[in-house]
Structures are given as C-alpha cells and as structure tokens.
Design an enzyme around this catalytic site. Structure first.
Site, PDB file in Angstrom:
ATOM      1  N   ASP A 114      25.140   1.139 -10.016  1.00 48.04           N
ATOM      2  CA  ASP A 114      26.152   1.782  -9.182  1.00 48.04           C
ATOM      3  C   ASP A 114      27.204   0.785  -8.732  1.00 48.04           C
ATOM      4  OD1 ASP A 114      24.421   4.400  -7.278  1.00 48.04           O
ATOM      5  OD2 ASP A 114      25.059   4.221  -9.362  1.00 48.04           O
ATOM      6  N   THR A 152      27.652  10.146  -6.324  1.00 46.01           N
ATOM      7  CA  THR A 152      27.007  11.294  -6.954  1.00 46.01           C
ATOM      8  C   THR A 152      26.413  12.222  -5.896  1.00 46.01           C
ATOM      9  OG1 THR A 152      25.084   9.890  -7.233  1.00 46.01           O
ATOM     10  CG2 THR A 152      26.509  10.173  -9.122  1.00 46.01           C
ATOM     11  N   THR A 153      25.913  11.652  -4.794  1.00 54.51           N
ATOM     12  CA  THR A 153      25.396  12.509  -3.726  1.00 54.51           C
ATOM     13  C   THR A 153      26.546  13.217  -3.030  1.00 54.51           C
ATOM     14  OG1 THR A 153      23.836  10.714  -3.331  1.00 54.51           O
ATOM     15  CG2 THR A 153      23.802  12.548  -1.803  1.00 54.51           C
ATOM     16  N   ASP A 156      19.771   7.554  -5.275  1.00 51.67           N
ATOM     17  CA  ASP A 156      20.923   7.940  -6.089  1.00 51.67           C
ATOM     18  C   ASP A 156      20.893   9.433  -6.410  1.00 51.67           C
ATOM     19  OD1 ASP A 156      21.828   7.460  -9.513  1.00 51.67           O
ATOM     20  OD2 ASP A 156      23.122   7.738  -7.769  1.00 51.67           O
TER      21      ASP A 156
END
Lengths: 490, 527
Positions: free
Chosen positions: B393, B93-94, B60
């Site tokens: 997530d 998020t990446t 994550d």
C-alpha cells in the site's frame, strides 16, 4: 380388470412427453410470450433499468435484451421462440433486441383478446399481413437519406450512436462514446466486418478514461533480452510448437548402449531446434509471432539475432492478428519465397493500468484499431463492451443502408396511424385485427413513457393527435435536448 | 419488508423493481458497515478464517472483501469496486467502499421520496465531477525531489495498519525504493514489479531491510561456499545432469564392463559442463527450475563445490526477467552460449543466517539496474503477510504521487471541504438536481464521522466542529485522532495523494450509479 383397461385413454407417448391441444395450447403460448415481454419491458428506452443475472458465482449486469433472454432458462416453447427472435435481431442488426421482443409480446396480448372475441386465427393473421405491408410502406415513405451529404451523414451517425447508447450504461458518457464509435466505424471504410476493431478491457480507472487507439494492442510480452522496439517490422506469424520436437507416437522409445550416445541424441535434438530457427530466420524477418510456446533455447537464438519473438499470442485472436498485419499463418518453414509476411511501421511496449502490452502502429490493414475500456468493476466493463458492440453494429449497418427514421416512438405512431386508416377502409373482421395491430404498435412509446415515470396514456394520445397532421415528426422527448434518430431496419 | 406508507403514484406499478432495489441497497450497506470499523489510524483489523482453516489478519479493505464470501450480487459489485481502487491507487480501498455504502444510503432516501433513479444517477455524476474539481483546487503540488512530502504520505498510509509503530523505519525504505527505480524527470508511472518484496519468517518487523540488489530465499546447493566477492553471476536455463532426451530412452548394455563405462561417461559429461562454466569466469550460478528433469544432479553439485562456484537452484521462470534487470546478466539456454559477456556482476554475494533458514544476498550490482528488493521479516506468518500488504500500500501511495504529483490533507478534511462546497453549489441548481447534489454532499460526511467514531470521539460534535472550522475558511482542519481534537492537519503531516481521493470518488460514484440502474435479479443458467 380387462374391461377397465380398455376404457382408459390409450397413451401413445413416452413417459414424460405430453400433448396440449387447441385452447390449452394457445393459452400456454400466450402466457409464456407475455411473461417474457413483461420481463424485458422495463429495460426499454433511455430511462430503462438494468437487470442482474446471477449464475453460479458470476454476476452480470445488463440492459441488452438479447443477453438477458439468452441467459434465462425457459420451458415454454412460445417463450423460446421469442428468445430466438431476439437473437436473430442481434445477429442481423445489433440493436433493438428488446423492442422486437416487446412488440411480439404485445401483438400476442392483443391476439389473445381477439381470440376471446371468437375471431378465427387465420383471419387475424391475414389482417396482420396486410397491416405489415402498409406499415412498412409508411415507414419507407417517412425515411430520409443523407448519405450524399457527408457532413450531415456524419451528424446522423453521431445521433444514431447517441440513441443506441442512451438506453445503456454508457448513457452518462454518451457524447464521448458515440464519438469514439463513429471514429472507429469510419475507419472501417464501409465494410461491415467488425473483426478489425478489437475491444480490450482493463479494470481500474473510470469509463471516461477509455480511449480509441489507432494501433493494434496485444496483451503479450516480448521474450527476454529482445529488442523492445522495432521499426519497419517484417512479421512472420506461425502456429508451430517451438518447445522440443517430439514424435507424436505414444510409447516411442530410443534404445542406446552408452551414455555418450544419449548425449549425442540430446545434441541432435538441439541441432534440430537450431536448424528450425535458422529456417525461420532465413525469411528475413525481424519479428516472430508464435501461437504456441517458445521455449528457452530458441528464444535465446532469436535474441542473438536481434529478432523479437512473441509467444502464446492470443490463441483465438491469431486470425485477427493475421488479418490486421496482412500476413499468413505458417506452420512449416521450408519455402520462404511462398510465404506472405506481415508488415507494420512500429512495434513497441506500452503500459496500461498495471500491465504491459504491445502496440502495433501503422499496420497493413489501416482499418484496424483498438478500443481500450476502463471501468470500476468487471460488470461495468462487460456491459460497456456489449453496449459498444451494439453501437458499432448499428453504425456499420447504417453505412451500408443509409436511410434513417426518427425514434422516440415517432415511427411507431406513424405506422399505427397508417394501419388504422387502412382498417377504416377494410370491411370484415380483418379490420378488427388491423386495429389490434395498431394498438400493439402504440404500446411501444407507452412503455418508454412508463419507464420514465410519466403518464403514458396522456402522452401517447397527444402523440397520436400530433401525427394526424401528417406533417409533423413528433416524438417523445424524454431527454429533452437530443434529436432522436433510429435506423430504418430495426 | 416493512410496509412503509409510500405515497401511491398514479398510473404506476412499481412494486417489484422497488423491492429489488431495496434489497440491493441493503446488501451493499451491509458490506460497507462490515468494514467501516477498519477505517483510519484507530481502525480495527479483521480476522478472517478461510475455508481451509487458514487465518488472515488484515486491515486492508480490498483483502477483507476478497476473503469474505459474499453471495448477493450487489455486494459482489462492491468487492469488485475495492479491487479496482486497489489497482488504480493502491490505498483507500476501505474508504471507497464506505463511501459507496453511504451514497447508496442517501440514494435510498431520495428513492423513498419518489425521485427517479436515473435522475439521481445523473446528478451524482455531476456532483462527482464537481467534487474532483474542488479536490484539485485544494491540492498542493509536490516534486519528486521533495523527499519530505513523500515520506509524509507514506507514513500516513502506514499509520492505519498493524505495522504503524514501525512506520519510521518502513516509510523511508519505501520512499527510497521507489526513488531508486524511477527516473525522476521522465516517469509518469512506476512498474511495481521492479520492487520485489521477499518474505522471510523470523526476527521481527524491525529487522526488515532494503537490499540494493537481490535476495534469494531458495536453497543454496553448495552450502559450504558462503561468500563470494567480485561475483560474476551466470543464469542458466539448462540442466546440469545426465543427458536425457525428450522421448523415453533406455540404455541397454550387454556387458558388465560397459556399466563402468557408462558411469565414467556420465562423470565426464558433467565435468565438461562445469568446466565450461568455470572457464567463462563464473563464480556464482543461478539455475532455473526445470520441469523436464532434475536441474542439478548430485555429481554436478560436487563438481561445482570443488570449483568454488556458489550455486542457487530452483529459480522460477518468471523471476528470470527481474534477475536480468538487477544484475545485468542474460539467461543462457545452452552451454555453447556460456560466454563472459552473458554474465552479470556484483560486488558481493553472501549467505546470511536468518531464523529458520538462510537467505542469499546479492549486493552492489555493477550495473545498478532499476530494481530493488525489500526483505521483510516478521515474528509470525500473519504479521508477515500483513506487513507485506502494508508495504505494498505504501509503495502504491508513492506511485500515485509519481502519476499525479499533488497531495491533499488527510484526516477527513477533504471530504468535509468538498461537502460544504457542494452544498453551496446545490443552491445554485434548480429542481431535482439540487436535492440530489445535496444528498451527495451529506453522504460524504460519513468519512470524518467514521474516523471520529473509530477513535472514540463523539461523531456528531466532532463533525459539527469540523464543519464550523471549514465554514470559517480553514481548509486544512481535520480530525487529529492522537490528540482527540480538530487541528490543522497539514501541520501534523497527515497527507494523502490526490489520486487516491479523486479515484475513490469517481469509482464509488460509478458503481453506485450502476447499482441504482438495476431493477431485477434473475437466475441465469449460463451467462
């Protein structure tokens, strides 16, 4: 040997203290002030850049001159003076903190050259004093006042807000935020106290998702099992410990001779708490807000009676809360008739981002409102709050002192022309000083043009020629379509 | 710093700001490169060693960045960016950090050509707004009653994580959990605190289960009682132990017979309390942790066991609300309030032995409140924590669908589509803006590029093939990493919520704009 000792200069200062005289002192003042001016020069104007301030592990991104200057460590006393000026401008007006610093630095730069021409400092000061008077008169003459016409005034306010925000991070969402700021200030109805406007920052979302909430938002939760929604609330605001009552004498002790007595004591403590709650409830309220903790037992007692209890309510903001709700902060509950309760139409729980907040709508103080700011990073949020604060300050000042002048370098060149005219009529060295003053004034639009990447000398020369007509209000239109308007006071 | 032959602009001295800007962009790019390899289903995980020696393994983006010790302030802004994306959308998020790095790269090239930063900033803003429009056009709306689409999104979210092989098990669990806590007609947001994720070491991830009720990992104070049916649950916030005042107290006795009396009195006192509890009909007791004194004395435990009341102690103060919501009980702060109306009800309370300890499961609450618990198991601590993050997530992804009920295809398809449409749009503009929007569009291609790289395909040929297909009108063509070719991604069930992509674009653009506006770094003494 003794003879040598007498030849040494006598030192009268403590070790570490020093003294600078005459030329050296003046030079170091100039150097310091000019360094500060150059530092913040690049943040001036709509195309001005921001700076990162690193302190320990926290990072701040800002365009506001006062913030930058407050945070850097300066040794030079003249530089410290400039930092002070910037702070005062911030307190007085709210915007123009960078302009004032840059102008002061430019004046000192000119002064350095005058000193090199062997003009006495007192002459320079006298010349400048006269120049200031002339400049101010020219500015006042050029100002316009639209406060009579409310529609035009509204338009003016909007434009002023847009100008203030154009050099900040909210530049992109200028229209949106200037409308927001004007709405918030109009609600204040003429007072300059920004206490009633609360700014709430919530990470996440983007700047355009910020909004103005007509109610008052509090970042606290309601106690368990209590009504989540109260209409026609009567609110008691208190600052009293609602956990166990202790005697605040250190080392106090109770001695008994059996466990039963201890149990009795425990019961007595409970009774005491119960009586306190009863006294509170006798004020005929349906909401209780406490600045300190409310522990389990009293919380339950409140829940039983259907009273909403809010604990730990915003330690610093309790004053604002009392102001907004129209109530007094109470510490003892013996005289219910003497206490002023707060009022509001509706209290309910709302959810923003991932957090639950309390919303007070229809509050006693109609001017209260909350601005909720959303943004991608904490730095953006902090800078947005500072920019909004600047805009709100400026607008609230305008409502009080409603004369306006045009920005974009227009008023500076106007004043410079007036000073130059006076200089041509004045005999003596003072006129040289006045010309220097005028030159320093013209530097401001030059810097704005520089920051935008244009040819500053060319543009400023054009501006000056245009102003010679005495009739035009030409200014630098680096952003081509808005009318740039600034406050008279700054 | 390399001395590039930069065209000297007349009348400007721009050395310091340029140096500062380059340093900012270099730092941000370094961060983006660091996590690029975690993107996508074939993305690798990172092992991060903390200062205390504790190790974290994760895929994550937000977690990696949080644990990385970044010094450079611009890099810190990217860490904040990832956090914001986590709060807003939960996933991607990446993606958002990689996107920001690539946009900054594009901006660098424009700066070298001499374009002013504010021009770039404004054009990027325009391009981002247009990109969101294009994405919304591409999206297909979805109803919350359509369990299939929800499942597909959750599966896609889980596919890039460590626990991807368990996605057939975890995805339906997450979807069901969310569906239980919301009201499908009215909800526009989900409070994820209503879904509690409890970790317990032991077993494997396959043993993860959803419990419609509560799970407690705390110790059972009365270990001999293991099962209670038709439970009446009481939650107490006071202490079952010898009375103690809040001031210091001492019991002074002058006679040995009094000693006896004290012990008797203590016994009596506690017995009274326990009897009162039993009288109300309670047979399961939850005791809140107390800081004042021992919440449960041994004598109390003894009495409760005799009275056949299952007792759990050390319940945290912040769990109170969750418990009340789940079983419908009210917290009781004093024994005189202990009445049958304050009790909650459940069908069954039982302890189950797991790994190294026991858990207590409370199932079948009489008033199915809007809460669910997910009991996550794992063979070691690292896997367990990563499993929890992955589930978080997936839950966030479904929450996104509740907030904005639309999905778009995944696999790099939306980025390429937006890139192409933006190129066309750039042709209609004039001046600098056209240039900048084109740079924006090119920067977007980094996402499918990275996906292909991580999968071991040749990035250039894959991306050009993808562009070709999109130009022909196949809006949903994307990179299929399993087969190693370009296919119609929508049919492969790889979808992601619209909110994740729009939020990523908006947030990345905002951060890039604020970094571009910086021209100096100062060391402050106090901010």
């Amino acid at each position: 040997m003794a003879a040598d000792a007498r030849l040494q200069p006598v030192s009268i200062f403590k070790s570490g203290a020093g003294e600078e005289k005459a030329e050296t002192a003046r030079t170091s003042s100039f150097v310091g002030a000019i360094a500060i001016g150059d530092l913040v020069k690049s943040t001036l104007g709509p195309k001005g850049m921001d700076k990162i301030l690193v302190s320990g592990s926290s990072v701040t991104v800002t365009n506001d001159g006062a913030t930058i200057l407050k945070s850097i460590g300066v040794d030079n006393p003249a530089a410290k003076l400039l930092v002070e000026i910037s702070k005062v401008q911030d307190d007085e007006v709210g915007d123009g903190t960078t302009s004032v610093t840059v102008f002061a630095a430019e004046l000192l730069r000119e002064a350095e050259q005058l000193i090199a021409q062997k003009i006495h400092p007192q002459t320079i000061i006298a010349g400048w004093r006269k120049a200031v008077v002339v400049a101010r008169d020219a500015l006042t003459a050029a100002a316009s006042d639209n406060s009579a016409d409310s529609e035009k005034f509204g338009q003016d306010l909007l434009n002023i807000a847009q100008t203030t925000l154009s050099s900040k991070i909210l530049h992109q969402h200028r229209d949106f935020f200037s409308q927001l700021a004007v709405n918030a200030v109009m609600r204040l109805k003429g007072s300059t106290s920004l206490e009633a406007i609360k700014v709430l920052k919530k990470l996440g979302g983007s700047l355009s998702e910020s909004y103005l909430d007509e109610g008052f938002l509090l970042e606290k939760k309601i106690g368990v099992n209590q009504p989540k929604r109260v209409e026609n609330a009567r609110i008691l605001i208190a600052n009293t410990p609602m956990d166990t009552d202790k005697i605040k004498v250190f080392g106090s002790r109770v001695r008994v001779d059996s466990t039963a007595k201890v149990a009795e004591l425990e019961q007595a403590e409970k009774e005491k708490m119960k009586r306190k709650v009863e006294k509170i409830l006798s004020h005929d309220i349906n909401v209780f807000i406490n600045r300190q903790l409310i522990y389990n037992y009293p919380e339950q007692l409140f829940a039983d009676r259907g009273v909403m209890a809010i604990e730990h309510a915003d330690f610093e903001g309790i004053e604002r809360l009392a102001l907004v709700l129209g109530g007094e902060i109470v510490s003892t509950f013996d005289h219910p008739e003497l206490v002023k309760l707060g009022k509001c139409d509706l209290i309910e729980e709302v959810m923003i981002a991932e957090d639950k907040l309390l919303r007070f709508s229809g509050v006693a103080l109609g001017e209260a409102c909350t601005v909720v700011l959303r943004g991608a990073t904490q730095q953006i949020l902090d800078e947005a709050e500072r920019s909004l604060h600047d805009a709100l300050c400026v607008l609230s000042q305008t409502v009080r002192e409603s004369r306006i002048v045009y920005g974009g370098g227009c008023s500076e060149v106007l004043m410079a022309n007036a000073v130059r005219q006076l200089a041509t009529k004045t005999p003596g060295k003072e006129s040289v000083a006045m010309e220097a003053f005028a030159r320093a004034l013209c530097q401001l639009p030059a810097i704005i043009a520089d920051n935008a990447g244009y040819d500053s000398a060319e543009l400023v020369a054009q501006l000056r020629a245009a102003h010679m007509d005495q009739t035009s209000f030409a200014g630098l239109g680096t952003v081509t379509h808005i009318q740039v308007i600034e406050l008279l006071m700054s | 710093m390399e001395n590039k032959a930069r065209p000297k602009k007349a009348f400007q001295n721009r050395e310091k700001p340029t140096a500062c800007r380059e340093s900012n962009i270099a730092a941000a790019k370094a961060v983006a490169d660091a996590i690029r390899t975690s993107l996508g289903p074939k993305g690798m995980d990172k092992m991060i060693q903390g200062s205390g020696g504790d190790v974290t393994i994760t895929n994550d983006g937000a977690t990696i960045l949080k644990e990385m010790q970044v010094l450079h302030p611009a890099a810190k802004m990217l860490v904040e960016l990832s956090k914001a994306q986590d709060i807003e959308a939960g996933d991607g998020t990446t993606t958002v950090v990689v996107l920001a790095g690539s946009l900054l790269n594009g901006a660098q090239k424009l700066l070298d050509k001499g374009v002013h930063p504010t021009t770039i900033s404004e054009s990027f803003q325009q391009a981002a707004a247009k990109a969101v429009e294009i994405l919304s056009d591409m999206a297909t709306s979805v109803e919350l009653t359509d369990r299939e689409s929800l499942l597909k999104s959750a599966t896609t979210a889980l596919n890039s994580k460590v626990v991807s092989q368990f996605s057939p098990l975890l995805a339906p669990m997450c979807v069901d959990a969310i569906l239980k806590v919301i009201d499908p007609d009215r909800s526009t947001n989900v409070d994820l605190r209503d879904v509690k994720v409890v970790k317990k070491l032991g077993g494997t991830v396959e043993d993860t289960a959803m419990v419609e009720g509560l799970v407690f990992t705390q110790k059972v104070a009365t270990p001999t009682i293991t099962r209670v049916e038709k439970a009446h649950i009481g939650l107490i916030q006071f202490q079952l132990s010898p009375p103690k005042t809040d001031m210091e107290n001492q019991v002074v006795i002058s006679d040995y017979t009094q000693m006896d009396r004290i012990v008797q009195q203590e016994r009596q006192y506690i017995l009274e309390l326990c009897k009162a509890i039993k009288k109300a009909g309670c047979n399961v007791l939850l005791v809140q942790k107390s800081i004042l004194r021992d919440a449960l004395s041994d004598l109390a435990v003894h009495f409760l066991t005799k009275l056949k009341i299952l007792t759990i102690k050390d319940v945290e103060r912040d769990e109170i609300e969750f418990i009340c919501k789940s079983v419908g009980c009210k917290p009781i702060a004093s024994v005189d309030h202990f009445t049958p109306e304050m009790l909650g009800h459940a069908e069954l309370v039982e302890t189950a032995a797991t790994g190294d300890g026991k858990v207590v499961k409370i199932t079948g609450p009489a008033t199915p409140g809007r809460t669910v618990t997910l009991l996550v198991r794992g063979s070691n601590k690292l896997v367990l924590e990563e499993a929890e993050r992955s589930i978080h997530d997936a839950l966030c992804v479904i929450r996104c669908l509740v907030k904005k009920r639309a999905v778009i295809a995944g696999g790099g398809a939306p980025e390429i589509e937006v890139s192409q449409k933006l190129m066309e749009y750039a042709h209609t503009l004039t001046g600098m803006e056209s240039y900048c929007v084109r740079a924006f569009a090119e920067a977007l291609e980094v996402i499918p590029c990275t996906l292909a790289e991580n999968a071991g395909l040749s990035p250039i040929s894959t991306v050009t093939e993808l562009r070709n297909r999109h130009a022909k009108g196949e809006k949903t063509a994307g990179i299929n990493v399993r087969k190693g070719t370009i296919t119609n991604i929508l049919e492969e069930n790889v979808v992601q919520p619209l909110l994740v992509s729009t939020s990523a674009f908006e947030l990345a653009t905002e951060t890039v704009r604020s970094i571009l506006k910086i021209d100096d770094i100062l060391n402050a003494q106090r901010v």
